[in-house]
Enzyme design. Structure first.
Site: not given
Length: 412
Positions: A37, A195, A348, A371
């Protein structure tokens, strides 16, 4: 997208505030475990320095308590790494919200963890006004945190005299816009994970946009169950089978399709030394669990992606961390890399798979966002992006009145 870019701004002699994403992993001894990063932010930093600006950079790191930073919360390891990459010392400035530090054109400093400032998480406009007093140009180059409505991401963008997007942010938004706003067709989205519940809104949003929705992992198991296939002891959500059918109907309404495996690798337990067998999806035994896709599925998936015009990839199709269940994700990575389609990947687990199977140089764009990438796929408006778009309009600056304070960086 309508926002100002760093490349459009006159930076000579200006005090430039860069909000970067240096939320990097640290090792037990406090040193950096990965500098990806930090390296990604270098083009924006170097552009400002080369233009003759005085450069201030900040980021969050972890989740410190506001007003009570500890040594473990410090950006000191980042300052050391950034200094090594730039080939010059990068001073770390503490207690910086009211200025009080010297900054000359050509200088670069790192401002201590912004989440230590009281009011950062609350997006406090008064805090933004204090900081804006010593900023000429605000640059957001932190797409990975663009989904957070925090002071240095949102309120400060509204309060600074000029607000623009850095090259990393622009690259992310250009790539995502190309993949989702004006994609080459067919558009294939690969969404996998444990999920359906955690990605249901993404699936619903993509169902209205994509031509093919490729599903893997526990998400695929739930969709298989919704079609009446046995999934044994596999991870799935029986209470969301109706939601799965609704997603399929939304795709079918515009002739889109859901891709699901036709054969799978089933195992008696979740372990590297489990007993495995490759079976058709209607042959999974009651005491087995699905942990990867089978060879027929790998071939059909590769053929599908070969015909795609655009590919958006988020998630592996098997438990690739365990060798017996890695073949599916390896094949997926290879197929994305080999496809002539424009490809963008994020998340990720996806980045880990890309690194493991060595295809990074053959993916067109790899998103730094986790996110933020997922929320963009959902179609949500990200607060940091909304602020940059708002500032493209005349008269959009919003500055809270604050009492005069004594210090601000000295420009000489």
């Amino acid at each position: 997208m309508n926002f100002l870019r760093l490349s459009d701004v006159d930076l000579a002699g200006k005090r430039v505030f860069i909000r970067a994403d240096f939320n990097v992993p640290l090792q037990a001894d406090g040193t950096l475990a990965d500098d990806t990063r930090i390296r990604a932010a270098l083009p924006g930093i170097l552009a400002c320095l080369e233009a003759g600006a005085a450069v201030m950079i900040t980021s969050h790191l972890g989740r410190p308590r506001e007003g009570a930073l500890t040594a473990a919360d410090s950006l000191a390891p980042v300052a050391a790494c950034l200094g090594d990459l730039l080939g010059r010392p990068v001073p770390l400035v503490r207690d910086w919200v009211d200025g009080g530090f010297t900054l000359r054109p050509g200088d670069v400093v790192l401002l201590e963890n912004c989440r230590g400032n009281v009011g950062e998480k609350a997006d406090d406009p008064a805090l933004a006004a204090r900081i804006a007093r010593f900023v000429d140009v605000y640059v957001n180059d932190a797409f990975g945190t663009a989904h957070r409505k925090e002071c240095t991401l949102h309120a400060l963008a509204m309060a600074a005299p000029v607000a623009c997007a850095g090259p990393l942010m622009c690259g992310e938004l250009d790539a995502l816009g190309r993949a989702l706003a004006q994609p080459a067709r067919p558009l294939a989205a690969i969404v996998a994970g444990s999920k359906v519940s955690t990605k249901l809104t993404i699936l619903e949003s993509l169902a209205d946009k994509v031509d093919v929705l490729v599903l893997g992992g526990g998400i695929a198991n739930t969709f298989l169950a919704a079609r009446g296939y046995p999934v044994g002891r596999s991870l799935y959500e029986p209470d969301l089978t109706d939601a799965a059918r609704a997603v399929q109907r939304r795709l079918a309404a515009h002739n889109g399709v859901v891709w699901l495996p036709e054969d799978v690798v089933a195992a008696d337990r979740f372990a590297a030394d489990a007993r495995t067998r490759c079976v058709h999806v209607d042959e999974v035994a009651a005491d087995e669990m699905i942990l990867d896709i089978g060879p027929d599925s790998r071939r059909s998936l590769a053929e599908l992606l070969e015909r795609a015009g655009t590919i958006v990839w988020n998630g592996p199709v098997g438990v690739f961390e365990l060798e017996p269940f890695a073949a599916g994700t390896a094949a997926l990575a290879g197929a994305v890399a080999a496809s002539p389609a424009f490809s963008i990947a994020g998340g990720g687990d996806t980045l880990s798979a890309i690194a493991r199977f060595g295809v990074a140089d053959r993916i067109d764009y790899i998103s730094t966002g986790g996110g933020a990438f997922l929320e963009f796929l959902e179609g949500r408006e990200l607060p940091a992006i909304a602020a940059l778009k708002a500032r493209a309009r005349p008269g959009s600056r919003r500055v809270e009145p604050v009492p005069a304070f004594e210090h601000e960086p000295e420009m000489t």
